[in-house]
Design an enzyme around this catalytic site. Structure first.
Site, PDB file in Angstrom:
ATOM      1  N   LYS A   1      19.118   4.430   3.355  1.00 31.77           N
ATOM      2  CA  LYS A   1      17.936   4.301   2.498  1.00 31.77           C
ATOM      3  C   LYS A   1      17.182   5.621   2.488  1.00 31.77           C
ATOM      4  O   LYS A   1      16.793   6.136   3.523  1.00 31.77           O
ATOM      5  CB  LYS A   1      17.037   3.181   3.028  1.00 31.77           C
TER       6      LYS A   1
ATOM      7  N   ASP B   1       7.039   5.604   0.455  1.00 30.01           N
ATOM      8  CA  ASP B   1       6.943   4.217   0.007  1.00 30.01           C
ATOM      9  C   ASP B   1       5.485   3.782  -0.067  1.00 30.01           C
ATOM     10  O   ASP B   1       4.884   3.410   0.931  1.00 30.01           O
ATOM     11  CB  ASP B   1       7.723   3.312   0.979  1.00 30.01           C
TER      12      ASP B   1
ATOM     13  N   LYS C   1       0.793  -1.030  -1.065  1.00 28.60           N
ATOM     14  CA  LYS C   1       0.462  -1.267   0.340  1.00 28.60           C
ATOM     15  C   LYS C   1      -1.016  -0.976   0.601  1.00 28.60           C
ATOM     16  O   LYS C   1      -1.625  -0.176  -0.110  1.00 28.60           O
ATOM     17  CB  LYS C   1       1.285  -0.315   1.234  1.00 28.60           C
TER      18      LYS C   1
ATOM     19  N   ARG D   1      16.085  -2.370  -0.274  1.00 28.79           N
ATOM     20  CA  ARG D   1      17.294  -3.139  -0.556  1.00 28.79           C
ATOM     21  C   ARG D   1      17.747  -2.934  -1.999  1.00 28.79           C
ATOM     22  O   ARG D   1      18.932  -3.002  -2.297  1.00 28.79           O
ATOM     23  CB  ARG D   1      17.044  -4.615  -0.243  1.00 28.79           C
TER      24      ARG D   1
HETATM   25  N1  BES Z   1       9.597   0.636   4.240  1.00 25.68           N
HETATM   26  C1  BES Z   1       9.128  -0.684   4.426  1.00 25.68           C
HETATM   27  C2  BES Z   1       9.462  -1.263   5.803  1.00 25.68           C
HETATM   28  C3  BES Z   1       8.837  -0.587   6.992  1.00 25.68           C
HETATM   29  C4  BES Z   1       7.749  -1.154   7.618  1.00 25.68           C
HETATM   30  C5  BES Z   1       9.382   0.573   7.523  1.00 25.68           C
HETATM   31  C6  BES Z   1       7.187  -0.551   8.730  1.00 25.68           C
HETATM   32  C7  BES Z   1       8.821   1.174   8.629  1.00 25.68           C
HETATM   33  C8  BES Z   1       7.725   0.607   9.237  1.00 25.68           C
HETATM   34  C9  BES Z   1       9.716  -1.599   3.361  1.00 25.68           C
HETATM   35  O1  BES Z   1      10.061  -1.007   2.168  1.00 25.68           O
HETATM   36  C10 BES Z   1       8.678  -2.606   3.083  1.00 25.68           C
HETATM   37  O2  BES Z   1       7.707  -2.277   2.466  1.00 25.68           O
HETATM   38  N2  BES Z   1       8.877  -3.829   3.553  1.00 25.68           N
HETATM   39  C11 BES Z   1       7.933  -4.875   3.359  1.00 25.68           C
HETATM   40  C12 BES Z   1       8.383  -5.711   2.196  1.00 25.68           C
HETATM   41  C13 BES Z   1       7.492  -6.819   1.772  1.00 25.68           C
HETATM   42  C14 BES Z   1       6.025  -6.516   1.768  1.00 25.68           C
HETATM   43  C15 BES Z   1       7.924  -7.274   0.383  1.00 25.68           C
HETATM   44  C16 BES Z   1       7.914  -5.649   4.662  1.00 25.68           C
HETATM   45  O3  BES Z   1       8.973  -5.875   5.244  1.00 25.68           O
HETATM   46  O4  BES Z   1       6.816  -5.994   5.110  1.00 25.68           O
HETATM   47 ZN    ZN Z   2      10.371   1.015   2.197  1.00 24.65          ZN
HETATM   48 MN    MN Z   3       8.455  -1.028   0.759  1.00 27.01          MN
END
Ligand code: BES
Ligand code: ZN
Ligand code: MN
Length: 502
Positions: A268, A273, A280, A354
């Site tokens: 990835k 992000d 976020k 994903r």
């Molecule tokens: N990049 C994040 C996951 C992540 C979280 C990486 C903390 C490193 C540290 C991923 O793309 C993401 O945002 N995941 C969310 C998805 C959800 C809000 C739809 C998650 O898992 O909370």
């Molecule tokens: Zn991410």
């Molecule tokens: Mn994300």
């Protein structure tokens, strides 16, 4: 930076700034006990009085006694003997390296103490590799962008001493391995900590291309036009909210014949992000510059795999883009079509990893992958489940899983297998498309994996969710070095080596 092996005498005779020996909880290691003879029992007395506890990562610095060529004696605590594994051993030496740099002790002699060998660190080669790798990655520099760097000096010389076996080729090999593995780890740490405006998808691709020049690696960078004609609608969809163009970075190592299997490593590569439209919260969002940790590990592993001339075919594929909430960004409910034709309902644009991996895996299959390992900072749920001390592994194949787990043991990374019961498949169900990208908060690390698996084409597949282990930002977690870890790059290098053995 030099690393040398001395097989021809005790550590006492080797000059340097610091001679590093070890202690377990309330107990000196063998090399420390031998050294203590020259110190009139001072170390044992310090253990007796509780001044030296041997707790994990405890660093005690003493003036060296007469007869010891190094200027200082350093006792590194390794904690409890029975919980010492390869991960903790690497980390202990990284802590030691950071402490020595702060004290300006940069020419280091490491006593290789056979009593440290055990189930997780089976032989002297594994021990030397862990000590030297751990020490060298202490050279990672966090404050690269300070105008007045107050950086501690780098560890510049590491000598491993006290191993009988002068000219022992397995130990020479262990040291050259350690340097390569440390280099790869440092590269990942650097990439993962790079501010997103200094490492866009385009800049990452340019650096990889430059690094591949002069090696045996083949590299191809698909730009927006190439992605459009390939039909990479998943990566393009996530990229649509950003002014930075996406790329697909493809690196090939041909260490086997065309008839041999090909191990595909898919990473990835989200260089930042924000969450996209499903944005976020601001607090802590700066950490999301590290969301390309999987891609970084996959790419950095390729340089070591090529340098080691590993006799198998390895293919790295990294879909790279920012995830931004620009005016053309995907909106929840939008549908994109992945490179393999699968339609995806994007119900949450923050579950973007994903989605880009869908195109990464599809392309890896098109390019001849026979086995797939994907690596991604995929879910917050992985961090909730295992924190920064272990990473979930999910898979469709027992044999490939066992290979990855063995590789992790060698590399000093920790992986824990999560289940893939068929009941979890329901997270994919969409009313409007083939799959949806978010199945709710429950078992979210597993549903992330279920989604990625849908693009593995039934090939043997392993998924590593490194959202927690690629970076330790937990101040209370004192037993894991703070900052980027470089994980799981060493595991990937070992995986290629084990894969080549068939
Ligand atoms: N990049 C994040 C996951 C992540 C979280 C990486 C903390 C490193 C540290 C991923 O793309 C993401 O945002 N995941 C969310 C998805 C959800 C809000 C739809 C998650 O898992 O909370
Ligand atoms: Zn991410
Ligand atoms: Mn994300």
């Amino acid at each position: 930076m030099t690393v040398a092996m001395r097989g021809d005498g005790p550590p006492s005779g080797i000059g340097g700034d610091a001679l590093v020996v070890t202690a377990y909880s309330d107990e000196l290691g063998t090399a420390a006990a031998v050294l203590d003879l020259a110190m009139d029992g001072e170390l044992a007395a310090m253990v007796g009085s509780g001044e030296l506890r041997g707790r994990f990562a405890e660093v005690t610095v003493l003036p060296a006694p007469p007869g010891i060529s190094a200027r200082r004696v350093v006792v590194l605590g390794l904690g409890d003997r029975d919980v010492l594994d390869n991960f903790r051993l690497h980390n202990a030496y990284t802590f030691a390296g950071r402490a020595l740099r702060r004290r300006r002790l940069t020419r280091v002699v490491l006593a290789a103490d056979a009593s440290l060998c055990g189930p997780a660190v089976p032989d002297m080669a594994a021990l030397c590799r862990a000590m030297v790798t751990g020490m060298l990655i202490a050279n990672h520099e966090a404050g690269m962008h300070k105008s007045n760097p107050d950086a501690a000096p780098l560890i510049e010389e590491v000598t491993v001493a006290g191993v009988d076996g002068e000219g022992d080729s397995s130990l020479d090999e262990a040291l050259s391995d350690a340097m390569l593995l440390a280099d790869s780890t440092l590269r990942v740490m650097r990439w993962v900590s790079a501010p997103a405006n200094t490492l866009t998808p385009t800049l990452l691709a340019a650096e990889v291309t430059e690094l591949c020049a002069g090696t045996s690696l083949g590299v191809e960078v698909m730009d927006r036009a190439a992605l459009e004609s390939a039909g990479a609608g998943a990566l393009l969809g996530i990229a649509s909210g950003s002014a930075e163009p996406p790329v697909m970075i493809i690196v090939r190592h041909r260490g086997g014949s065309d008839a041999d299997p090909t191990l595909a490593l898919v990473g990835k590569g989200i260089t930042f992000d924000t969450g996209g439209t499903s944005i976020k919260p601001a607090l802590g969002m700066e950490m999301m510059k590290s969301d390309m940790g999987g891609g970084a590990a996959v790419l950095a592993a390729m340089f070591a795999i090529a340098a080691l001339n590993v006799p198998c075919n390895v293919l790295a594929v990294v879909p790279a883009t920012e995830n931004m909430p620009g005016g053309r960004a995907l909106k929840p409910g939008d549908v994109v079509r992945a490179l393999d034709g699968t339609t995806i309902e994007v119900v949450n644009t923050d579950a973007e990893g994903r989605v880009v991996l869908a195109d990464g895996l599809s392309l890896a299959r098109r390019l001849g992958a026979s086995h797939i390992v994907d690596v991604a900072t995929l879910t917050g749920a992985a961090v909730v489940a295992l924190g920064h001390v272990n990473a979930p592994l999910m898979s469709s194949d027992r044999a490939l899983t066992d290979l990855v787990l063995r590789a992790a043991g060698q590399g000093g990374d920790r992986l824990a297998e999560f289940p893939m019961h068929p009941e979890y498949d329901s997270c994919l169900r969409s009313d409007v498309a083939d799959v949806r990208n978010w199945g709710g908060r429950e078992a979210a690390a597993i549903s992330g994996a279920i989604f990625v698996r849908a693009f593995s084409g039934g090939l043997p597949w392993v998924h590593l969710d490194i959202a927690g282990t690629s970076w330790n930002e937990q101040a209370n977690l004192r037993e894991v070095p703070r900052g980027p870890s470089g994980a799981p790059v060493r595991t990937l290098v070992w995986l290629a080596r084990l894969f080549a053995r068939g």
